[in-house]
Scaffold this motif. Structure first.
Motif, PDB file in Angstrom:
ATOM      1  N   GLU A  64       0.835  -1.203   0.000  1.00  0.00           N
ATOM      2  CA  GLU A  64       0.000   0.000   0.000  1.00  0.00           C
ATOM      3  C   GLU A  64       0.870   1.254   0.000  1.00  0.00           C
ATOM      4  OE1 GLU A  64      -3.176   2.261   2.927  1.00  0.00           O
ATOM      5  OE2 GLU A  64      -2.785   0.136   3.237  1.00  0.00           O
ATOM      6  N   LEU A  67       2.782   1.549  -3.415  1.00  0.00           N
ATOM      7  CA  LEU A  67       1.898   1.867  -4.541  1.00  0.00           C
ATOM      8  C   LEU A  67       1.390   3.298  -4.459  1.00  0.00           C
ATOM      9  CD1 LEU A  67      -0.015  -1.509  -4.925  1.00  0.00           C
ATOM     10  CD2 LEU A  67       1.719  -0.536  -6.468  1.00  0.00           C
ATOM     11  N   HIS A  68       1.078   3.763  -3.262  1.00  0.00           N
ATOM     12  CA  HIS A  68       0.677   5.163  -3.103  1.00  0.00           C
ATOM     13  C   HIS A  68       1.801   6.093  -3.545  1.00  0.00           C
ATOM     14  CE1 HIS A  68      -3.301   5.127  -1.295  1.00  0.00           C
ATOM     15  NE2 HIS A  68      -2.928   4.111  -0.528  1.00  0.00           N
ATOM     16  N   ALA A  70       4.244   5.384  -5.627  1.00  0.00           N
ATOM     17  CA  ALA A  70       4.457   5.260  -7.077  1.00  0.00           C
ATOM     18  C   ALA A  70       3.397   6.021  -7.856  1.00  0.00           C
ATOM     19  CB  ALA A  70       4.465   3.789  -7.475  1.00  0.00           C
ATOM     20  N   MET A  71       2.167   6.002  -7.376  1.00  0.00           N
ATOM     21  CA  MET A  71       1.089   6.707  -8.076  1.00  0.00           C
ATOM     22  C   MET A  71       1.198   8.215  -7.875  1.00  0.00           C
ATOM     23  SD  MET A  71      -2.169   4.075  -7.707  1.00  0.00           S
ATOM     24  CE  MET A  71      -2.675   4.800  -6.215  1.00  0.00           C
ATOM     25  N   ALA A  72       1.787   8.647  -6.774  1.00  0.00           N
ATOM     26  CA  ALA A  72       1.929  10.072  -6.502  1.00  0.00           C
ATOM     27  C   ALA A  72       3.045  10.697  -7.333  1.00  0.00           C
ATOM     28  CB  ALA A  72       2.212  10.301  -5.022  1.00  0.00           C
ATOM     29  N   GLU A  73       3.963   9.872  -7.795  1.00  0.00           N
ATOM     30  CA  GLU A  73       5.095  10.355  -8.578  1.00  0.00           C
ATOM     31  C   GLU A  73       5.073   9.734  -9.973  1.00  0.00           C
ATOM     32  OE1 GLU A  73       8.563   9.278  -6.395  1.00  0.00           O
ATOM     33  OE2 GLU A  73       7.907  10.284  -4.587  1.00  0.00           O
ATOM     34  N   PRO A  74       4.202  10.235 -10.854  1.00  0.00           N
ATOM     35  CA  PRO A  74       4.157   9.642 -12.200  1.00  0.00           C
ATOM     36  C   PRO A  74       5.477   9.866 -12.930  1.00  0.00           C
ATOM     37  CG  PRO A  74       2.819  11.632 -12.088  1.00  0.00           C
ATOM     38  CD  PRO A  74       3.317  11.358 -10.697  1.00  0.00           C
ATOM     39  N   SER A  75       5.900   8.836 -13.644  1.00  0.00           N
ATOM     40  CA  SER A  75       7.143   8.952 -14.397  1.00  0.00           C
ATOM     41  C   SER A  75       6.895   8.551 -15.847  1.00  0.00           C
ATOM     42  CB  SER A  75       8.225   8.062 -13.776  1.00  0.00           C
ATOM     43  OG  SER A  75       7.832   6.710 -13.840  1.00  0.00           O
ATOM     44  N   ASP A  78       8.228   2.953 -16.739  1.00  0.00           N
ATOM     45  CA  ASP A  78       7.638   2.101 -15.704  1.00  0.00           C
ATOM     46  C   ASP A  78       8.684   1.552 -14.732  1.00  0.00           C
ATOM     47  OD1 ASP A  78       5.064   2.408 -16.652  1.00  0.00           O
ATOM     48  OD2 ASP A  78       5.142   0.635 -17.938  1.00  0.00           O
ATOM     49  N   LEU A  81       7.464   1.590 -11.014  1.00  0.00           N
ATOM     50  CA  LEU A  81       6.457   0.558 -10.751  1.00  0.00           C
ATOM     51  C   LEU A  81       7.078  -0.831 -10.840  1.00  0.00           C
ATOM     52  CD1 LEU A  81       3.543  -0.150 -10.137  1.00  0.00           C
ATOM     53  CD2 LEU A  81       3.065  -0.065 -12.589  1.00  0.00           C
TER      54      LEU A  81
END
Length: 96
Positions: A64, A67-68, A70-75, A78, A81
């Motif tokens: 959790e 993943l939070h 990773a989703m908060a820092e879009p790159s 991949d 991720l």
């Protein structure tokens, strides 16, 4: 691999481990007092289940958290991720 950063999750995992530790002490006492092997085996199974459950809880908290992040820092790629998923795979592989 990262550590658990959420204090609530760390406290939950630590409390579960302390309960399992108490169960282990109880088993030691049972052996010292010469209790029945079936009763001891039942308690050992309970400790194993408690530790497995704690491991799953820790893994879910870690997933959790990662993943939070990773989703908060879009790159653009991949790799972030992929790294998270590799860590999760490593953790889940240790359940066996």
């Amino acid at each position: 691999m990262a550590s658990l950063t959420d204090q609530k999750n760390r406290t939950d995992v630590l409390n579960r481990l302390k309960r399992a530790e108490g169960q282990l002490r109880g088993i030691q006492r049972m052996i010292e007092e010469g209790d029945d092997c079936l009763a001891i085996a039942t308690q050992m199974a309970a400790v194993r289940k408690a530790l497995d459950s704690t491991y799953v809880r820790m893994t879910m908290c870690f997933m959790e958290q990662k993943l939070h992040a990773a989703m908060a820092e879009p790159s653009a790629d991949d790799t972030g991720l992929d790294s998270v998923l590799q860590d999760i795979e490593t953790l889940l592989g240790k359940v066996r």
